[in-house]
Design an enzyme around this catalytic site. Structure first.
Site, PDB file in Angstrom:
ATOM      1  N   ASP A 212       1.353  -0.649  -0.086  1.00  0.00           N
ATOM      2  CA  ASP A 212       0.195  -0.105  -0.393  1.00  0.00           C
ATOM      3  C   ASP A 212       0.806   1.300  -0.250  1.00  0.00           C
ATOM      4  OD1 ASP A 212      -1.993  -2.095   0.567  1.00  0.00           O
ATOM      5  OD2 ASP A 212      -2.018  -1.380   2.767  1.00  0.00           O
ATOM      6  N   GLU A 401     -10.998   0.268  -3.715  1.00  0.00           N
ATOM      7  CA  GLU A 401     -10.358   0.367  -2.439  1.00  0.00           C
ATOM      8  C   GLU A 401      -8.886   1.827  -3.153  1.00  0.00           C
ATOM      9  OE1 GLU A 401      -8.688  -3.182  -0.672  1.00  0.00           O
ATOM     10  OE2 GLU A 401      -7.164  -3.269  -2.366  1.00  0.00           O
ATOM     11  N   ASN A 466      -4.725  -8.104  -4.321  1.00  0.00           N
ATOM     12  CA  ASN A 466      -5.534  -6.523  -4.923  1.00  0.00           C
ATOM     13  C   ASN A 466      -4.765  -5.181  -5.791  1.00  0.00           C
ATOM     14  OD1 ASN A 466      -3.746  -5.958  -2.556  1.00  0.00           O
ATOM     15  ND2 ASN A 466      -5.312  -4.792  -1.770  1.00  0.00           N
TER      16      ASN A 466
END
Length: 663
Positions: A212, A401, A466
């Site tokens: 992230d 997201e 992701n």
């Protein structure tokens, strides 16, 4: 793989030394005058090699030296001879009598034989050999050796004293039992890098994970903040899928060239020991810098799982960090977020007028895959630790997201990861798990969907998950930081443990963004590394085997806590890219600490087994936090990738390494 070589025999008078790092445990010589081997404890002769292990390096250019020590020579001894077994890969180039300091004999001779070397030590007039000092650590003989050829495979062998014979003045000779007088000789090739192979730039680091990613550019340096993924294990010590539930730290690395990255350690953001003790997790940070009351202030916004967003502040981009409000900045009670499934994944923009905005949210309400309507934007207060008004929806198609925000010219770009809905999608919709973007003329919208720019990591690397990103500008070029499971895949555990990568972003003349190609090659350096200023040891382009940790550093009575290289074993290495030595460097120095016998740092160019420009010996400094600067001569010029290769006689943990510099 161990390679067994045909042994060579070295006959040597008196005692033997075998180069750089050999282990000779004490051995006793036993009298054999009655054809019975009987130890004489009242007058036990002992000899040994000072070094424990002879550690070989790869190149033929390296010379080795070992020292033989004896505690006593009987006063009527007129000659000493000995046989020593040595590995075939070594050749003896010289045997030197340590006559000036200790032993008094005027003749030392060795002859090459089919099975080794025969060495004879005596006085030409047949007078007794004299041992001037009875210091048990006094050197008697120095044996110099070198490799016969370069080594490429791991090997372990031994050097062993097979026979020692002395001749008395009455011409009687005695042979002593030297069983057990042996030394280990080994060569360990440099380890192979895992996850990031030279000359690739991706992933950015391979000694730890980083998910992230978010980017802050400050004072011509790029700081990357990431979720600190760590391996999770079951009761049988098997790696399991990343649950993310135990993550309460954020990782920080930085670079001024985009190739060599400095590890700044971890921020303990949440949990009982964290800055925000009310939070249980810290995921997906966003970072901003703002001048307040004439001072630079730094702000980290992080997700407490998916239930809220907290904020930490600092006076430095690397901390220390504190919680200025003692609670979440954004909660379910915040106006405008009642229908947001996941309160997480923040991004922050400080506009040209000084006003700041936070973007966040994600998740899919039941059945609302095409338009989840869970992305939000909200204005931050002037203090950056409060919010103003009500959060506004961003109508992002197939939102999942990972909010991202950039202003390029007068256009605002909102970027996000699309969801993984496996049903039919309208034409022009973002495919599953890709980075999509929208544009606006205002930081609060309205927004217009444009398309996708980065496919799912599976398309590029064969391992999915992701898709999380952040775009930034550095030296007039735009880049995208994103994560992928390339390191964990290389480790054999592609179970949700992610690493940060970089690639370039290109804009078309109409403001649209070209499709981005993710790869392991990464980006080129924007500048060369300057070796004539202090370089932190934890600054690396590539590495194999090492770890980093915080340590007390008190060199020259200056007590600080710093990040250092640790868990250094033989064959480990670190490397930096594009080192500019200019017209030349003549000395290398390093700050090190150890309570063991230490080891060696070999300085090589272009490869862990490349040209050797110098070797630095590290000895016991008095403790793991007792730091000393040691130096060695080098000869190098021009621009090179520099490899620092570690070796030593210990099985593990040779020394700690804080920083280095050339002069």
């Amino acid at each position: 793989m161990n390679i067994k070589k045909r042994p060579v025999w070295l006959k040597i008078a008196v005692t033997v030394s075998i180069i750089t790092v050999l282990l000779f445990s004490y051995f006793h010589f036993f009298q054999n005058s009655t054809h019975e081997t009987v130890e004489n404890p009242s007058n036990s002769l002992s000899a040994y090699v000072m070094e424990d292990v002879l550690v070989l390096t790869q190149g033929e250019e390296t010379n080795y030296e070992v020292h033989i020590v004896m505690n006593e020579i009987p006063t009527d001894i007129v000659e000493l001879t000995s046989e020593i077994r040595i590995p075939e890969v070594l050749e003896v180039t010289d045997v030197i009598l340590n006559g000036e300091k200790n032993i008094k004999a005027d003749h030392i001779e060795f002859d090459l034989m089919d099975n080794g070397i025969e060495l004879q030590l005596n006085n030409r007039d047949d007078s007794p050999i004299i041992l001037a000092s009875h210091d048990e650590r006094e050197k008697i003989v120095i044996i110099k050796m070198r490799l016969k050829k370069e080594l490429y495979e791991e090997m372990t062998d031994e050097i062993k004293v097979e026979r020692l014979e002395v001749v008395h003045s009455d011409k009687l000779s005695e042979t002593y039992d030297v069983t057990g007088a042996k030394s280990i000789v080994n060569y360990t090739p440099p380890k192979t890098a895992i996850g990031k192979q030279p000359p690739n730039g991706n992933p950015l680091v391979s000694h730890k994970f980083g998910a992230d990613p978010y980017v802050l550019v400050f004072e011509d340096r790029v700081y990357i903040y990431a979720t600190h993924d760590v391996l999770e294990y079951d009761e049988n010590d098997n790696v399991v899928e990343n649950t993310y539930g135990n993550i309460n730290r954020l990782s920080v690395i930085s670079s001024d060239d985009l190739v060599n990255w400095t590890d700044h350690g971890e921020i303990v953001a949440a949990g009982p020991e964290g800055a925000a003790k009310w939070a249980t997790q810290s995921w997906a940070p966003a970072v901003a810098q703002k001048v307040i009351d004439g001072e630079d202030k730094f702000f980290i916004y992080f997700a407490n799982n998916a239930s809220g967003i907290g904020v930490l502040t600092s006076d430095s981009p690397t901390g220390p960090w504190v919680d200025p409000i003692g609670e979440a900045l954004i909660l379910r009670s915040t106006p405008g977020v009642e229908d947001v499934t996941w309160l997480f994944d923040p991004a922050v923009l400080i506009d040209d007028d000084g006003r700041a905005y936070i973007y966040f949210g994600g998740g899919i309400p039941e059945g609302q895959y095409e338009m989840p309507n869970t992305a939000r934007v909200m204005e931050l207060g002037d203090d950056m630790v409060s919010v103003v008004g009500e959060a506004k929806p961003i109508p992002a198609p197939f939102m999942f997201e990972n909010a991202g925000i950039n202003k390029v010219g007068d256009t605002y770009y909102f970027t996000y990861c699309s969801n993984f809905y496996d049903g039919d999608r309208p034409e022009g919709s973002p495919p599953p798990g890709e980075i999509a973007y929208m544009t606006s003329d205002s930081p609060m919208g309205p927004w217009e969907y444009q398309g996708t720019i980065l496919r799912n990591p599976y398309h590029f690397f064969g391992v999915g998950g992701n898709n999380h990103h952040a775009m930034f500008e550095f030296h007039d070029t735009y880049y995208i930081a994103y994560h992928a499971q390339t390191l964990s895949k290389e480790m054999g555990v592609p179970m949700g443990y992610r690493s940060t990568h970089l690639n370039k972003v290109y804009f078309n003349e109409d403001g649209t963004i070209q499709e981005i190609k993710a790869d392991l090659e990464g980006v080129e350096s924007v500048k060369h590394l300057n070796p004539f200023q202090r370089v932190e040891a934890e600054t690396m382009a590539w590495n194999a085997g090492v770890q980093v940790e915080k340590a007390d550093t008190n060199e020259e009575n200056n007590h600080t806590t710093n990040i250092v290289i640790t868990d250094i074993n033989t064959g480990d290495w670190i490397a930096v890219s594009g080192v500019d030595f200019g017209d030349g460097a003549s000395e290398f120095s390093a700050s090190v600490a150890t309570e063991t016998n230490g080891g060696m740092i070999e300085l090589r160019l272009g490869h862990p087994e490349g040209d050797l420009i110098g070797s630095l010996t590290v000895t016991n400094t008095g403790g793991w936090n007792q730091w000393k600067t040691v130096s060695t001569e080098v000869l190098v010029e021009g621009v090179h990738d520099l490899y620092l290769v570690f070796s030593g006689s210990s099985d593990h943990n040779l020394f700690r390494f804080e920083h280095w510099k050339f002069d």
